[in-house]
Design a protein around this motif. Structure first.
Motif, PDB file in Angstrom:
ATOM      1  N   PRO A 186      23.780 -12.100  -1.840  1.00 53.32           N
ATOM      2  CA  PRO A 186      22.551 -12.300  -2.624  1.00 53.32           C
ATOM      3  C   PRO A 186      21.967 -11.005  -3.154  1.00 53.32           C
ATOM      4  O   PRO A 186      22.066  -9.957  -2.510  1.00 53.32           O
ATOM      5  CB  PRO A 186      21.599 -12.968  -1.632  1.00 53.32           C
ATOM      6  CG  PRO A 186      22.160 -12.698  -0.285  1.00 53.32           C
ATOM      7  CD  PRO A 186      23.633 -12.556  -0.456  1.00 53.32           C
ATOM      8  N   ARG A 187      21.375 -11.095  -4.343  1.00 56.20           N
ATOM      9  CA  ARG A 187      20.772  -9.940  -5.011  1.00 56.20           C
ATOM     10  C   ARG A 187      19.577  -9.413  -4.209  1.00 56.20           C
ATOM     11  O   ARG A 187      19.387  -8.229  -4.043  1.00 56.20           O
ATOM     12  CB  ARG A 187      20.331 -10.376  -6.409  1.00 56.20           C
ATOM     13  CG  ARG A 187      19.577  -9.346  -7.193  1.00 56.20           C
ATOM     14  CD  ARG A 187      19.207  -9.912  -8.550  1.00 56.20           C
ATOM     15  NE  ARG A 187      20.311  -9.774  -9.493  1.00 56.20           N
ATOM     16  CZ  ARG A 187      20.609  -8.649 -10.125  1.00 56.20           C
ATOM     17  NH1 ARG A 187      19.927  -7.560  -9.898  1.00 56.20           N
ATOM     18  NH2 ARG A 187      21.609  -8.606 -10.975  1.00 56.20           N
ATOM     19  N   GLY A 188      18.746 -10.358  -3.723  1.00 57.20           N
ATOM     20  CA  GLY A 188      17.592 -10.013  -2.898  1.00 57.20           C
ATOM     21  C   GLY A 188      17.571 -10.905  -1.681  1.00 57.20           C
ATOM     22  O   GLY A 188      18.536 -11.603  -1.405  1.00 57.20           O
ATOM     23  N   GLU A 189      16.485 -10.896  -0.950  1.00 56.10           N
ATOM     24  CA  GLU A 189      16.362 -11.783   0.212  1.00 56.10           C
ATOM     25  C   GLU A 189      16.313 -13.220  -0.281  1.00 56.10           C
ATOM     26  O   GLU A 189      15.432 -13.579  -1.058  1.00 56.10           O
ATOM     27  CB  GLU A 189      15.074 -11.447   0.988  1.00 56.10           C
ATOM     28  CG  GLU A 189      14.914 -12.231   2.272  1.00 56.10           C
ATOM     29  CD  GLU A 189      16.059 -12.030   3.271  1.00 56.10           C
ATOM     30  OE1 GLU A 189      16.417 -13.011   3.932  1.00 56.10           O
ATOM     31  OE2 GLU A 189      16.595 -10.918   3.369  1.00 56.10           O
ATOM     32  N   PRO A 190      17.276 -14.078   0.113  1.00 52.50           N
ATOM     33  CA  PRO A 190      17.286 -15.444  -0.421  1.00 52.50           C
ATOM     34  C   PRO A 190      16.084 -16.250   0.057  1.00 52.50           C
ATOM     35  O   PRO A 190      15.526 -15.954   1.111  1.00 52.50           O
ATOM     36  CB  PRO A 190      18.586 -16.045   0.122  1.00 52.50           C
ATOM     37  CG  PRO A 190      19.272 -14.974   0.874  1.00 52.50           C
ATOM     38  CD  PRO A 190      18.316 -13.854   1.087  1.00 52.50           C
ATOM     39  N   ASP A 191      15.705 -17.233  -0.731  1.00 45.11           N
ATOM     40  CA  ASP A 191      14.661 -18.170  -0.355  1.00 45.11           C
ATOM     41  C   ASP A 191      15.022 -18.760   1.008  1.00 45.11           C
ATOM     42  O   ASP A 191      16.193 -19.002   1.299  1.00 45.11           O
ATOM     43  CB  ASP A 191      14.592 -19.273  -1.416  1.00 45.11           C
ATOM     44  CG  ASP A 191      13.526 -20.296  -1.104  1.00 45.11           C
ATOM     45  OD1 ASP A 191      13.878 -21.311  -0.487  1.00 45.11           O
ATOM     46  OD2 ASP A 191      12.365 -20.066  -1.481  1.00 45.11           O
ATOM     47  N   HIS A 192      14.004 -18.996   1.864  1.00 44.37           N
ATOM     48  CA  HIS A 192      14.295 -19.430   3.242  1.00 44.37           C
ATOM     49  C   HIS A 192      15.116 -20.725   3.285  1.00 44.37           C
ATOM     50  O   HIS A 192      15.811 -20.991   4.252  1.00 44.37           O
ATOM     51  CB  HIS A 192      12.998 -19.584   4.048  1.00 44.37           C
ATOM     52  CG  HIS A 192      12.128 -20.712   3.569  1.00 44.37           C
ATOM     53  ND1 HIS A 192      12.251 -21.981   4.047  1.00 44.37           N
ATOM     54  CD2 HIS A 192      11.133 -20.742   2.635  1.00 44.37           C
ATOM     55  CE1 HIS A 192      11.361 -22.759   3.446  1.00 44.37           C
ATOM     56  NE2 HIS A 192      10.676 -22.035   2.582  1.00 44.37           N
ATOM     57  N   GLY A 193      15.058 -21.528   2.230  1.00 43.52           N
ATOM     58  CA  GLY A 193      15.811 -22.784   2.227  1.00 43.52           C
ATOM     59  C   GLY A 193      17.228 -22.649   1.695  1.00 43.52           C
ATOM     60  O   GLY A 193      17.973 -23.627   1.644  1.00 43.52           O
TER      61      GLY A 193
END
Length: 347
Positions: A151-158
């Motif tokens: 992932p480019r950044g921290e992925p959405d928690h879901g």
């Protein structure tokens, strides 16, 4: 009124896998008649399938036999290694890998989601690509699972994700150079918007800090994750009044660019400049000299993401939402002790 018996098709492939103590792809191999499963395991799975009455859902219109993969950019051997891993799982399930190349865009064009919903894939894997909140909601409304790969950044928690131990890779690469005796160690990094690049830089800084070696800000450069990025930043580093004796690059392509910059400056690798890459693409072995690099298990990462998609598609529950696969340093011929002693004051 007695409850009606559980419909046969509700017994999922993941359920059979859990009972057999194997992975869902192994069950799929047996069901689809593919080789590569031990005879004892095969018999156990066949018995469970018979006992629980598992059968393929007849309503094939529910989803097509495709896993959709969205790449920010499909233009390197790095992407090919990930695809190979995904395709391994797809073949075991008798499905195909569909590809979308965003050609450098951070997120897919607006028409992409309509095409995907019409296709109804078993799931979507986003490789370093941002899938917006509205697009995620539309996928979820059709029960199409989404997995973030590197992932480019921290992925959405879901959103479950698969990545590698980038920080530890940066730490090991830099520690290797420090152990060889280097102190003027530069880093050519990729864009700070990429989580993997930030982690590799943090690993580099941590190794320097642990060794008590201050990081000269002039030695930390940023460029595109391509050969020209490494070449441009490598040239700038080598033109410094006090150039580095070693360079850690954020990927193998940049490292190859640093090789080129050194060659054009009349320097030899590793006699005059040690170079470490990151990824361990086939080109690292073909480079002259063969490249010391951090091996990122790209194929395994692709396999893990595809297995997560298939587990969710078959109604299973993921063992973990965040998977980080280990990196390791491959020492080859592009690193050696520095040629000249360091002046006092430079540690």
């Amino acid at each position: 009124m007695t409850a009606s018996p559980r419909p046969r098709q509700e017994v999922t492939l993941a359920h059979i896998a859990k009972l057999a103590g194997v992975s869902a792809p192994t069950v799929s191999k047996v069901i689809n008649g593919h080789p590569g499963v031990a005879s004892g395991t095969r018999r156990r799975i066949e018995d469970l399938v018979k006992e629980h009455g598992w059968r393929r859902r007849p309503d094939t219109t529910e989803s097509s036999a495709v896993v959709e993969v969205v790449f920010e950019s499909l233009d390197s051997l790095w992407a090919l290694e990930l695809i190979r891993g995904m395709d391994e799982v797809a073949q075991a399930y008798g499905i195909v890998v569909g590809l979308t190349d965003m050609r450098g865009r951070r997120s897919p064009h607006p028409g992409w989601i309509d095409r995907v919903l019409a296709l109804r894939p078993v799931g979507v894997i986003a490789v370093s690509a941002d899938i917006g909140e509205r697009q995620r909601a539309r996928l979820a409304s059709r029960s199409i699972s989404l997995i973030a790969l590197d992932p480019r950044g921290e992925p959405d928690h879901g959103v479950p994700s698969v990545g590698a131990t980038n920080w530890n890779g940066g730490l090991c690469a830099t520690r290797h150079l420090l152990e060889l005796g280097h102190r003027r160690i530069a880093m050519v990094n990729g864009p700070g918007t990429l989580m993997c690049c930030r982690a590799r830089l943090d690993g580099y800084r941590a190794a320097m800090d642990a060794a008590g070696v201050p990081v000269d800000p002039a030695l930390v450069r940023t460029g595109p994750l391509y050969v020209d990025g490494g070449r441009t930043q490598g040239r700038a580093l080598l033109e410094l009044p006090e150039p580095p004796t070693a360079v850690f690059a954020a990927n193998d392509l940049q490292a190859l660019g640093v090789y080129q910059a050194a060659h054009r400056a009349g320097l030899r690798v590793p006699e005059d400049l040690s170079v470490v890459g990151f990824d361990d693409l086939p080109l690292a072995l073909w480079a002259d000299p063969p490249m010391t690099t951090v091996c990122q298990p790209l194929r395994k990462m692709g396999t893990a993401a595809a297995e997560m998609v298939m587990t969710l598609a078959s109604g299973g529950v993921l063992a973990e939402d965040r998977v980080e696969l280990a990196t390791r340093l491959e020492v080859r011929s592009s690193t050696a002790a520095p040629a000249r002693p360091h002046q006092p004051g430079h540690h």
